[in-house]
Scaffold this active site. Sequence first.
Site, PDB file in Angstrom:
ATOM      1  N   ASP A 275       0.859  -1.342  -0.037  1.00  0.00           N
ATOM      2  CA  ASP A 275      -0.046   0.018  -0.152  1.00  0.00           C
ATOM      3  C   ASP A 275       1.176   1.195   0.014  1.00  0.00           C
ATOM      4  OD1 ASP A 275      -2.085  -1.778   0.127  1.00  0.00           O
ATOM      5  OD2 ASP A 275      -2.292  -1.589   2.416  1.00  0.00           O
ATOM      6  N   GLU A 276       1.872   1.186  -0.611  1.00  0.00           N
ATOM      7  CA  GLU A 276       2.761   2.382  -0.585  1.00  0.00           C
ATOM      8  C   GLU A 276       2.622   3.300  -1.759  1.00  0.00           C
ATOM      9  OE1 GLU A 276       3.814  -0.772  -1.337  1.00  0.00           O
ATOM     10  OE2 GLU A 276       5.307  -1.403   0.478  1.00  0.00           O
TER      11      GLU A 276
ATOM     12  N   LYS B 210       1.903   2.002  -5.062  1.00  0.00           N
ATOM     13  CA  LYS B 210       2.548   1.553  -6.382  1.00  0.00           C
ATOM     14  C   LYS B 210       1.700   1.807  -7.466  1.00  0.00           C
ATOM     15  CE  LYS B 210       2.581  -2.537  -4.146  1.00  0.00           C
ATOM     16  NZ  LYS B 210       2.052  -2.311  -2.875  1.00  0.00           N
TER      17      LYS B 210
ATOM     18  N   GLY C 198      -4.405  -4.364  -3.563  1.00  0.00           N
ATOM     19  CA  GLY C 198      -5.547  -3.206  -3.949  1.00  0.00           C
ATOM     20  C   GLY C 198      -4.805  -2.058  -4.405  1.00  0.00           C
ATOM     21  N   HIS C 199      -4.825  -1.753  -5.404  1.00  0.00           N
ATOM     22  CA  HIS C 199      -4.169  -0.601  -6.065  1.00  0.00           C
ATOM     23  C   HIS C 199      -5.036   0.580  -6.357  1.00  0.00           C
ATOM     24  CE1 HIS C 199      -0.668  -3.780  -7.464  1.00  0.00           C
ATOM     25  NE2 HIS C 199      -0.845  -3.478  -5.950  1.00  0.00           N
ATOM     26  N   THR C 200      -4.800   1.771  -5.785  1.00  0.00           N
ATOM     27  CA  THR C 200      -5.672   3.004  -6.010  1.00  0.00           C
ATOM     28  C   THR C 200      -5.069   3.900  -7.043  1.00  0.00           C
ATOM     29  OG1 THR C 200      -6.103   2.546  -3.617  1.00  0.00           O
ATOM     30  CG2 THR C 200      -7.153   4.577  -4.890  1.00  0.00           C
TER      31      THR C 200
ATOM     32  N   GLN D 122       2.009  -6.234  -3.457  1.00  0.00           N
ATOM     33  CA  GLN D 122       2.637  -6.448  -1.990  1.00  0.00           C
ATOM     34  C   GLN D 122       3.923  -5.700  -1.854  1.00  0.00           C
ATOM     35  OE1 GLN D 122       1.271  -9.671  -3.656  1.00  0.00           O
ATOM     36  NE2 GLN D 122      -0.496  -8.601  -2.849  1.00  0.00           N
TER      37      GLN D 122
ATOM     38  N   THR E 165       2.855 -12.897   2.653  1.00  0.00           N
ATOM     39  CA  THR E 165       2.178 -13.231   1.788  1.00  0.00           C
ATOM     40  C   THR E 165       3.004 -14.629   1.111  1.00  0.00           C
ATOM     41  OG1 THR E 165       0.543 -13.114  -0.208  1.00  0.00           O
ATOM     42  CG2 THR E 165       2.674 -11.917  -0.306  1.00  0.00           C
TER      43      THR E 165
ATOM     44  N   THR F 251      -8.362  -3.230  -0.182  1.00  0.00           N
ATOM     45  CA  THR F 251      -8.943  -4.433  -0.415  1.00  0.00           C
ATOM     46  C   THR F 251      -9.996  -5.077   0.617  1.00  0.00           C
ATOM     47  OG1 THR F 251      -6.998  -5.286  -1.489  1.00  0.00           O
ATOM     48  CG2 THR F 251      -8.314  -7.040  -0.923  1.00  0.00           C
TER      49      THR F 251
ATOM     50  N   GLY G 264     -10.661  -2.912   3.742  1.00  0.00           N
ATOM     51  CA  GLY G 264     -11.172  -1.927   4.399  1.00  0.00           C
ATOM     52  C   GLY G 264     -10.529  -1.714   5.653  1.00  0.00           C
ATOM     53  N   ARG G 265      -9.988  -2.781   6.256  1.00  0.00           N
ATOM     54  CA  ARG G 265      -9.443  -2.547   7.662  1.00  0.00           C
ATOM     55  C   ARG G 265      -8.352  -1.486   7.971  1.00  0.00           C
ATOM     56  NH1 ARG G 265      -5.891  -8.419   7.739  1.00  0.00           N
ATOM     57  NH2 ARG G 265      -5.613  -7.607   5.662  1.00  0.00           N
ATOM     58  N   PRO G 266      -8.413  -0.890   9.034  1.00  0.00           N
ATOM     59  CA  PRO G 266      -7.585   0.320   9.421  1.00  0.00           C
ATOM     60  C   PRO G 266      -6.025  -0.177   9.354  1.00  0.00           C
ATOM     61  CG  PRO G 266      -8.962  -0.265  11.284  1.00  0.00           C
ATOM     62  CD  PRO G 266      -9.185  -1.293   9.951  1.00  0.00           C
ATOM     63  N   ARG G 267      -5.330   0.597   8.601  1.00  0.00           N
ATOM     64  CA  ARG G 267      -4.097   0.322   8.728  1.00  0.00           C
ATOM     65  C   ARG G 267      -3.166   0.682   9.919  1.00  0.00           C
ATOM     66  NH1 ARG G 267      -3.646   2.554   2.811  1.00  0.00           N
ATOM     67  NH2 ARG G 267      -4.407   0.718   1.435  1.00  0.00           N
TER      68      ARG G 267
HETATM   69  P1  GDP Z   1      -0.604   0.328  -3.651  1.00  0.00           P
HETATM   70  O1  GDP Z   1      -1.402  -0.950  -3.150  1.00  0.00           O
HETATM   71  O2  GDP Z   1       0.642   0.235  -3.222  1.00  0.00           O
HETATM   72  O3  GDP Z   1      -0.981   0.741  -5.026  1.00  0.00           O
HETATM   73  O4  GDP Z   1      -1.466   1.646  -2.702  1.00  0.00           O
HETATM   74  P2  GDP Z   1      -2.648   1.645  -2.204  1.00  0.00           P
HETATM   75  O5  GDP Z   1      -3.524   2.306  -3.377  1.00  0.00           O
HETATM   76  O6  GDP Z   1      -3.505   0.351  -1.609  1.00  0.00           O
HETATM   77  O7  GDP Z   1      -2.765   2.731  -0.916  1.00  0.00           O
HETATM   78  C1  GDP Z   1      -2.063   3.961  -1.336  1.00  0.00           C
HETATM   79  C2  GDP Z   1      -3.126   4.886  -0.839  1.00  0.00           C
HETATM   80  O8  GDP Z   1      -2.504   6.331  -0.820  1.00  0.00           O
HETATM   81  C3  GDP Z   1      -4.154   5.039  -1.869  1.00  0.00           C
HETATM   82  O9  GDP Z   1      -5.505   5.651  -1.012  1.00  0.00           O
HETATM   83  C4  GDP Z   1      -3.761   6.437  -2.645  1.00  0.00           C
HETATM   84  O10 GDP Z   1      -4.740   6.920  -3.378  1.00  0.00           O
HETATM   85  C5  GDP Z   1      -3.019   7.185  -1.612  1.00  0.00           C
HETATM   86  N1  GDP Z   1      -1.714   7.948  -2.263  1.00  0.00           N
HETATM   87  C6  GDP Z   1      -0.878   7.607  -2.938  1.00  0.00           C
HETATM   88  N2  GDP Z   1       0.115   8.547  -2.981  1.00  0.00           N
HETATM   89  C7  GDP Z   1      -0.412   9.463  -2.444  1.00  0.00           C
HETATM   90  C8  GDP Z   1       0.293  10.786  -2.038  1.00  0.00           C
HETATM   91  O11 GDP Z   1       1.443  11.323  -2.424  1.00  0.00           O
HETATM   92  N3  GDP Z   1      -0.454  11.537  -1.208  1.00  0.00           N
HETATM   93  C9  GDP Z   1      -1.605  11.213  -0.627  1.00  0.00           C
HETATM   94  N4  GDP Z   1      -2.159  12.107   0.279  1.00  0.00           N
HETATM   95  N5  GDP Z   1      -2.179  10.052  -0.944  1.00  0.00           N
HETATM   96  C10 GDP Z   1      -1.483   9.255  -1.847  1.00  0.00           C
HETATM   97  P1  IMO Z   2      -0.751  -4.394  -2.117  1.00  0.00           P
HETATM   98  O1  IMO Z   2      -0.511  -4.674  -3.686  1.00  0.00           O
HETATM   99  C1  IMO Z   2      -0.932  -4.641   2.083  1.00  0.00           C
HETATM  100  C2  IMO Z   2      -1.103  -8.725   3.575  1.00  0.00           C
HETATM  101  C3  IMO Z   2      -2.270  -9.243   4.446  1.00  0.00           C
HETATM  102  C4  IMO Z   2      -1.564 -10.066   5.442  1.00  0.00           C
HETATM  103  C5  IMO Z   2      -0.595 -10.897   4.583  1.00  0.00           C
HETATM  104  C6  IMO Z   2      -0.873 -11.976   4.227  1.00  0.00           C
HETATM  105  O2  IMO Z   2      -2.113  -3.601  -1.924  1.00  0.00           O
HETATM  106  O3  IMO Z   2       0.277  -3.442  -1.600  1.00  0.00           O
HETATM  107  P2  IMO Z   2      -2.642 -13.002   2.143  1.00  0.00           P
HETATM  108  O4  IMO Z   2      -3.993 -12.698   1.855  1.00  0.00           O
HETATM  109  O5  IMO Z   2      -1.550 -12.276   1.084  1.00  0.00           O
HETATM  110  O6  IMO Z   2      -2.154 -14.424   2.610  1.00  0.00           O
HETATM  111  O7  IMO Z   2      -1.896 -12.192   3.449  1.00  0.00           O
HETATM  112  O8  IMO Z   2      -0.384 -10.060   3.632  1.00  0.00           O
HETATM  113  N1  IMO Z   2      -1.115  -8.315   2.384  1.00  0.00           N
HETATM  114  C7  IMO Z   2      -1.196  -6.819   1.973  1.00  0.00           C
HETATM  115  N2  IMO Z   2      -0.954  -5.776   2.850  1.00  0.00           N
HETATM  116  N3  IMO Z   2      -1.158  -4.549   0.605  1.00  0.00           N
HETATM  117  C8  IMO Z   2      -1.267  -5.514   0.132  1.00  0.00           C
HETATM  118  O9  IMO Z   2      -1.097  -5.669  -1.254  1.00  0.00           O
HETATM  119  C9  IMO Z   2      -1.310  -6.795   0.602  1.00  0.00           C
HETATM  120  N4  IMO Z   2      -1.503  -8.053   0.150  1.00  0.00           N
HETATM  121  C10 IMO Z   2      -1.445  -8.975   1.298  1.00  0.00           C
HETATM  122  O10 IMO Z   2      -2.861  -8.039   4.828  1.00  0.00           O
HETATM  123  O11 IMO Z   2      -0.905  -9.438   6.530  1.00  0.00           O
HETATM  124 MG    MG Z   3      -2.936  -1.687  -1.743  1.00  0.00          MG
END
Ligand code: GDP
Ligand code: IMO
Ligand code: MG
Length: 423
Positions: free
Chosen positions: A13-14, A16, A40-42, A223, A238, A299, A301-304
């Site tokens: 969730d960085e 990506k 889950g990629h936003t 991931q 994972t 993916t 909805g859990r609090p991070r």
């Molecule tokens: P991914 O799984 O690595 O693609 O990341 P996620 O989409 O799960 O989580 C990243 C979250 O941070 C999403 O809600 C994005 O919209 C948000 N986001 C990404 N880059 C930035 C940023 O530079 N600033 C802010 N405020 N939000 C960001």
């Molecule tokens: P993106 O691509 C954050 C975590 C799960 C759990 C562990 C194992 O959005 O960055 P799994 O269902 O893979 O067997 O769960 O890995 N996890 C993630 N956490 N972002 C993800 O993907 C993740 N994919 C798996 O929360 O801790």
């Molecule tokens: Mg994600």
Amino acid sequence: MAVRVVVGTQWGDEGKGKYIDMLAKNSDLVVRFSGGNNAGHTIVADGVKYALHLVPSGILHKGRVCIIGNGVVVDPAVLIKEMNDLNGRGISTDNLLVSDRAHVIMPYHKELDELQEKFRGNNSLGTTKRGIGPAYADKTDRCGIRMCDFIDSEEFALKVKENLRLKNQLIEKVYGGKAFDADQIIEEYTEYARILRNHITDVNAFIADAVDAGKEILFEGAQATFLDLDFGTYPYVTSSNPVAGGVCTGAGIGPVCIDEVFGVLKAYTSRVGSGPFPTEQNNAIGDTIRELGWEYGTTTGRPRRCGWLDTVMIRYAARVNGLTGLAINHLDTIGKLDKIKLCTSYIKDGAIIRHFPASLKELAKCVPVYEEFDSWKEDISGVRSFEELPANAKKYLLRIEEFVGVKIKLIGVGKDREQTITV
Ligand code: GDP
Ligand code: IMO
Ligand code: MG
């Protein structure tokens, strides 16, 4: 020509998805190489939000060929739903290809994921319960069902029946769950196969030809490094290899083909699910970061869980991925705090250490050493060059580069794909 890889350097969730979407603009091919719909990629494009789980984040750019590689585990129902949702929003998925070697997530994988988590009790891993672990376990146990078998009705029926012989025993007798009916699964999946058939092909040959033809290829990581089966905080990981090396096995190219590896990180750290997290702020600071950055799982909805940026982790990620550049997100978010802390090393048993230990017992003894920074408390969401950033923000970024030893190439100052500084 360039072959680029985007990987996560923390626990996922960085952000990506945002950079993959951005880099996809100039790519011919976007390829997912690991994981499944645990990802889950936003992406926010012109104010419109998309959340993708399986379909590569390049899909929003018309004409890009998007590939789901052999290293991915695919839940056909999820894939079809995601394709339908995209089509409903006017985005074509005609150019989406799925490897005939990718493994299929079956209903019993999802059920076993649930049951195993329940069985672990207090030691549960906090999985996404999408069947990811059990599907990869079958792959290595050599009883998985691949896409090429999935579209071969005879072979598929045989494999489902053979698998259920053992799975049903396990589900019923060990975990006390309810057995599956083979015919019902075959009927349901036959329909999925009919819908997906035209997308399933030998993508490996396709990727190899694209490399030979000098096309621009982008490999989309899901991931992250610390969720990697080998390099992460095992067993709180994972079941695949999301590190850059996973591209070779998860898409079938040789390592020398890769030109650039971008490591994505947040200006702080987040983690969803169980497991160690040295710089976690399980307090008001963590709560503030969660609310400011809106840190809730895409993916599940859990609090991070939230905490400070840990350069011990990023330095380790730089090494295991061979990072050639950093892409940092949420600089806008962290700048809203009064003070910012950066972890520069750990103290363990009275000595400074700069590496990330394998043993979770050793990791638990590590106490982060922090450097404190004054914040900037300015709205930087409209800034588009490094020079224009507030002095304190630059100071923070330069110190990160210094500790990690890799240059920052992209900086995120907001959710939208346009809110990016290219350094
Ligand atoms: P991914 O799984 O690595 O693609 O990341 P996620 O989409 O799960 O989580 C990243 C979250 O941070 C999403 O809600 C994005 O919209 C948000 N986001 C990404 N880059 C930035 C940023 O530079 N600033 C802010 N405020 N939000 C960001
Ligand atoms: P993106 O691509 C954050 C975590 C799960 C759990 C562990 C194992 O959005 O960055 P799994 O269902 O893979 O067997 O769960 O890995 N996890 C993630 N956490 N972002 C993800 O993907 C993740 N994919 C798996 O929360 O801790
Ligand atoms: Mg994600």
